[in-house]
Enzyme design. Structure first.
Site, PDB file in Angstrom:
ATOM      1  N   GLU A 199     110.618 -28.148  36.369  1.00 14.46           N
ATOM      2  CA  GLU A 199     110.502 -29.590  36.541  1.00 14.46           C
ATOM      3  C   GLU A 199     109.032 -29.877  36.753  1.00 14.46           C
ATOM      4  OE1 GLU A 199     111.084 -33.039  39.759  1.00 14.46           O
ATOM      5  OE2 GLU A 199     112.590 -31.451  39.848  1.00 14.46           O
TER       6      GLU A 199
ATOM      7  N   CYS B 146     108.576 -37.077  42.410  1.00 19.73           N
ATOM      8  CA  CYS B 146     108.637 -36.844  40.965  1.00 19.73           C
ATOM      9  C   CYS B 146     109.312 -37.994  40.240  1.00 19.73           C
ATOM     10  CB  CYS B 146     109.347 -35.530  40.664  1.00 19.73           C
ATOM     11  SG  CYS B 146     110.939 -35.355  41.469  1.00 19.73           S
TER      12      CYS B 146
END
Length: 523
Positions: A257, A294
Site C-alpha cells: 500500500e 493514506c
C-alpha cells in the site's frame, strides 16, 4: 550504552548491532533516550531460520489455537494500554484522546478479534470438494511473512499488531515484524504482549519475531530470501517499489500500500445546496491527523465560478485559522515542503499556507493550493504528486468534458468520492462520471469523506497501482485480507486420511463447497 533488545525465536536478545538510532518526539523535537539497534544480516537470518521452523509446526496447529493467541494478545494490549498509548503519544505526537486511546487502540484489538473469528470459521480457506473426481482444494498458509508497518498508525497498522500481522497469523503463518523507526518503543511494548500471548497459546517460539531496523540492502535481501512466503508493506511509493523489485526478482508475493490522492468531486448541485457544510467536512477531513492518512483528500475537483469560489475561500480560511498539528518527523515536514514547491513549479498557486510553521516540534502550515482543469491536463504528472500531510490541491474544471478527461488520466487510488445534490439535479452527471472514477479506485464513496476506513468484512482498502501493487486484494477487511498470505493447494486423488481436515468427507463445514450428483452445494 544500553541498546534495546530484539525479539528472536521467542526470546529478547542483543542484536548484532550495525549502528543505533533514537526516536524523537515530533511535538517537541526532543530526541528520546533509548537507543535502538540497526541489525546486521545475521539477525534477519536468525529470524528467518526460526520462522521457517515455526511454519512447519504451525501447519499442524488447530485454528482454535491461532484464534486463542489473537484473542489473548488483544486482551494483553488492553491491559497494557496506558504504557503503550503513552509511548505512542511520545513517539508520534498523536493525541492520547481521542486518537490513540479511543480510536486506534480499540481498532487494533477489534481487528485482532475479527482475525481470531476468521481463523475459527475458516471460510477464507474456500474449501472445494469435487467428490466425483476426488479433486479437492483449499487455501493453506504460505509460510513466513515479513511485515513492514507504516509511520502514521503506531498501533492499528504496526508490523506486530496491525491488520497485516493479524491476517498473516490467522492464516497460520509466522510473522517477522520490521518496526518503523519513528515508533520503536511502541513496537517493543506491543511485541512483548505478543510474545506472552504466543507462549500462553502454546505456539512455536518463532511464530512472532521483531527487529527494529536494517540497512536498505538487507531489507531487499530479506524480502527476496527463499525462506520468505510473502511480504506486507505500507509506506512510501519509493520504498515500496524497491522492495517489490527485489521480491519480484525472487518470485516472492508482496502486497504494497503506497500512494493515493483520494480525489473528492463536488458536483454543482451539492455545492449550491450545502456548500458551507461541505466546506467544514472537507477541512476536518484534510487536516485530521495533520493530513497523515493514506485516505486523506489530496485532490479536490469542482466546477469553476460561483458558488465554488466562495467554497474555496471558506476552505482556505479554515486552513489558515486551524493551528498546525505536529507531523510525524522532521523528514515528513521536509517532504511536504518539497512537495508543495513541486506543485507550485507544476503550475499550482497557493491559496493558504505554504511554509514551515513556527512553534515547537515539526509543523507545517495548513496548505491549500489551486490549479485549473486546463493546467492539470497540461501537466498531469506534476500535479498528481502526493504530498503526505496537511496540503491539498483544488482543481476547478470548466465543464463536464474537462472533468471526464481528468478522471481518465488519474493514477490508481485507494478511494474516490462524489458529492451530489440531495435532489436529482446532479444525477445525470453522476451517472456519466461514476464509471470513469470507478476504474481508478478501490473504494467509491458518496457524500462522505474518505478518511475513515472501517474494519468491516465488506471493506476494500486497496486499489489500482500505485495505490497498491495489486487491485484484487485488501489490507483491511477480514476474512478477505487473509488470502494475501495463503496459497491455493489442490489435492488430486489423495487418500482421505492424508487430507487436511477441512477437505475430508467426514468433516461438516458450512463454508465448504461440495459436488454432489453433479451439482455444487455449500455445507
Amino acid at each position: 550504552m544500553d541498546v534495546a533488545e530484539i525479539l528472536i525465536d521467542g526470546k529478547w536478545q542483543a542484536a548484532d548491532v550495525d549502528a543505533t538510532f533514537h526516536a524523537e518526539n515530533p511535538a517537541t523535537g526532543e530526541t528520546l533516550a533509548t537507543a535502538f539497534p540497526i541489525s546486521r544480516w545475521s539477525d534477519c537470518d536468525a529470524a528467518l531460520s526460526a520462522a521457517s521452523k515455526a511454519a512447519v509446526t504451525l501447519r499442524e496447529v488447530a485454528p482454535e489455537r491461532l484464534a486463542a493467541f489473537l484473542e489473548e494478545y488483544a486482551s494483553n494490549i488492553e491491559a497494557a494500554a496506558p504504557a503503550i498509548i503513552a509511548a505512542a503519544n511520545e513517539e508520534t505526537g498523536l493525541a492520547v484522546s481521542p486518537r490513540l486511546k479511543d480510536v486506534e487502540l480499540p481498532r487494533t484489538t477489534n481487528q485482532l478479534r475479527q482475525a481470531a473469528a476468521a481463523a475459527r470459521e475458516e471460510s477464507w480457506k474456500r474449501a472445494t470438494l469435487d467428490l466425483e473426481r476426488n479433486i479437492r482444494s483449499c487455501f493453506v498458509p504460505i509460510g513466513p511473512v515479513v511485515v513492514f508497518g507504516p509511520n502514521n498508525f503506531p498501533l492499528a497498522f504496526n508490523g506486530i499488531s496491525g491488520g497485516d500481522f493479524a491476517a498473516a497469523i490467522a492464516a497460520g503463518n509466522p510473522v517477522i515484524a520490521k518496526a518503523h523507526p519513528l515508533h520503536p518503543n511502541t513496537t517493543r511494548l506491543l511485541a512483548e504482549e505478543a510474545r506472552k500471548a504466543a507462549s500462553t497459546a502454546g505456539l512455536p517460539s518463532g511464530t512472532v519475531q521483531m527487529i527494529y531496523n536494517v540497512r536498505n540492502a538487507d531489507g531487499l535481501k530479506l524480502v527476496s530470501d527463499p525462506r520468505v512466503g510473502a511480504v506486507g508493506f505500507t509506506g512510501s511509493r519509493g520504498a515500496g517499489l524497491a522492495l517489490k523489485h527485489a521480491a519480484d526478482e525472487a518470485g516472492k508475493a508482496i502486497y504494497l500500500e503506497m500512494s493515493s490522492l483520494n480525489p473528492v468531486i463536488f458536483l454543482p448541485g451539492a455545492i449550491a445546496e450545502r456548500g458551507e457544510q461541505l466546506g467544514r467536512e472537507l477541512i476536518d477531513s484534510c487536516l485530521a491527523g495533520s493530513g497523515q492518512f493514506c485516505t486523506s483528500p489530496n485532490l479536490i475537483l469542482l466546477w469553476e465560478g460561483e458558488p465554488a469560489e466562495s467554497f474555496v475561500a471558506q476552505v482556505a480560511k479554515g486552513f489558515s485559522e486551524r493551528t498546525p498539528q505536529p507531523l510525524l518527523s522532521s523528514s515528513g515536514r521536509e517532504h511536504i515542503r518539497e512537495g508543495v514547491a513541486a506543485l507550485i513549479h507544476a503550475g499550482a498557486r497557493l491559496a493558504a499556507g505554504g511554509s514551515v510553521s513556527n512553534g515547537s516540534g515539526y509543523r507545517f502550515e495548513n496548505t491549500l493550493l489551486r490549479a485549473t482543469g486546463a493546467q492539470f491536463l497540461a501537466n498531469p504528472s506534476g500535479l498528481q504528486r502526493e504530498v503526505f500531510g496537511n496540503a491539498t490541491l483544488v482543481v476547478t474544471v470548466s465543464n463536464e468534458e474537462q472533468l471526464q478527461s481528468i478522471l481518465q488520466i488519474l493514477e490508481g487510488n485507494l478511494t474516490g468520492t462524489i458529492y451530489s445534490a440531495k435532489t436529482s439535479d446532479d444525477d445525470a452527471i453522476y451517472s456519466r462520471i461514476e464509471p470513469l472514477l470507478l476504474a481508478k479506485v478501490g473504494r467509491l464513496l458518496n457524500d462522505k469523506m474518505p478518511t475513515g476506513v472501517a474494519v468491516s468484512p465488506a471493506m476494500q482498502h486497496g486499489g489500482p497501482f500505485p495505490a497498491t501493487s495489486h487491485p484484487g486484494f485488501t489490507s483491511v477487511g477480514i476474512p478477505a485480507s487473509l488470502t494475501r498470505f495463503a496459497q491455493l493447494r489442490c489435492y488430486d486423488g489423495v487418500r482421505e486420511d492424508r487430507l487436511p481436515e477441512i477437505l475430508r468427507n467426514s468433516i461438516e463445514n458450512p463454508q465448504t463447497w461440495r459436488s454432489i450428483g453433479g451439482e455444487w452445494v455449500k455445507g
